[in-house]
Write an enzyme that holds these catalytic residues in place. Structure first.
Site, PDB file in Angstrom:
ATOM      1  N   CYS A   1      45.914  46.884  41.483  1.00 18.33           N
ATOM      2  CA  CYS A   1      45.625  45.702  42.334  1.00 18.33           C
ATOM      3  C   CYS A   1      47.069  44.815  42.236  1.00 18.33           C
ATOM      4  O   CYS A   1      47.877  45.034  41.200  1.00 18.33           O
ATOM      5  CB  CYS A   1      44.532  44.972  41.962  1.00 18.33           C
ATOM      6  SG  CYS A   1      44.589  44.399  40.262  1.00 18.33           S
TER       7      CYS A   1
ATOM      8  N   CYS B   1      44.565  46.346  35.987  1.00 16.58           N
ATOM      9  CA  CYS B   1      44.947  46.870  37.443  1.00 16.58           C
ATOM     10  C   CYS B   1      46.292  46.233  37.922  1.00 16.58           C
ATOM     11  O   CYS B   1      46.648  46.930  38.924  1.00 16.58           O
ATOM     12  CB  CYS B   1      43.642  46.856  38.353  1.00 16.58           C
ATOM     13  SG  CYS B   1      43.432  45.062  38.718  1.00 16.58           S
TER      14      CYS B   1
END
Ligand code: N1C
Length: 248
Positions: A163, A82
């Site tokens: 992320c 991510c």
């Protein structure tokens, strides 16, 4: 004659389905799951191909919904890290090159992005075949065509599950490097999670002058979309391709 023509397989304004679409999907699936990312070996390529086909075959090519792709998405959920994601708009090849050099990933590094890269597909109500003559164009025919909706669903998931620091490569030779109507503009940027940092790179084409900058109006618009979502923003402009890729 005109009426016949417009009601037939030739009536749309976009390219028709890629010849041998099914075989290409199958070949790419085996290639990806067995060679490129052997950690995804357990994926069932027959099942994935079937799910892809049944998402749009025999359906009105202008009535695609996210729901149509649900089963496909569930079978092939992305497993890329991510915190290593690279987004782009109008700079696909450059973004892919950058990602490769830095060990980062674009959507085409996930199974579904890899399967569909550069392909076209659409069906025809009442027919078991793909329409290889023409498919709906986003602007001229309908926005809810199967190809656009596919990239929107995939892009949305790719962005919302990102992320850490997310990078975006934008074309600084355009008057508006950030385009609110692009998939990056309308789907990805508005779906980044709070606390993510977006690092934008404005890269101009070789031989073309930079036209947009980090302080221009299009990037200002991007900043405002992000600040509403509490996404941090870092921007670098005036980069040539070589500077960006780190070769001087
Ligand atoms: O509309 P865009 O670019 O801003 O979309 C790019 C954006 C990227 O960050 C990707 O994550 O959205 C994702 N994405 C793809 O990965 C992708 N591969 C191929 C979106 N679209 C993708 N395509 C096709 O290119 C698709 O048909 C879409 O409409 C174009 C997007 O091109 P763009 O305008 O340069």
């Amino acid at each position: 004659i005109y009426k016949w023509y417009r009601s037939g397989l030739n009536r749309w304004h976009g390219p028709g389905s890629t010849p041998d679409f099914q075989d290409i999907i199958e070949d790419r699936c085996y290639n990806y799951t067995q060679r490129i990312r052997p950690d995804s070996r357990s994926r069932n390529c027959q099942e994935i191909k079937q799910a892809f086909m049944s998402a749009f075959i025999s359906k009105d090519p202008c009535k695609a919904t996210k729901e149509d792709y649900r089963r496909l998405i569930d079978l092939a959920d992305p497993t890329v890290p991510c915190n290593k994601r690279v987004l782009w708009s109008k700079t696909k090849e450059l973004a892919r090159e950058y990602a490769k050099l830095r060990g980062l990933v674009t959507l085409e590094d996930t199974l579904l992005g890899f399967l569909a890269d550069r392909l076209h597909w659409c069906g025809e109500p009442g027919s078991p075949d793909l329409n290889t003559w023409s498919c709906p164009d986003w602007e001229k025919d309908c926005r809810t065509n199967y190809r656009s909706v596919f990239w929107e669903v995939l892009s949305e998931r790719f962005a919302e599950s990102a992320c850490g620091t997310v990078q975006v490569v934008l074309d600084g030779s355009l008057e508006n490097a950030f385009n609110e109507m692009s998939i990056f503009g309308r789907v990805e940027a508005p779906n980044l999670k709070p606390m993510v940092t977006l690092q934008a790179w404005l890269v101009h084409d070789p031989g073309k002058p930079p036209r947009d900058s980090c302080s221009g109006s299009s990037i200002t618009k991007l900043k405002s979309i992000l600040s509403e979502r509490n996404v941090r923003f870092i921007c670098r402009d005036n980069l040539s391709r070589d500077e960006f890729l780190g070769r001087f």
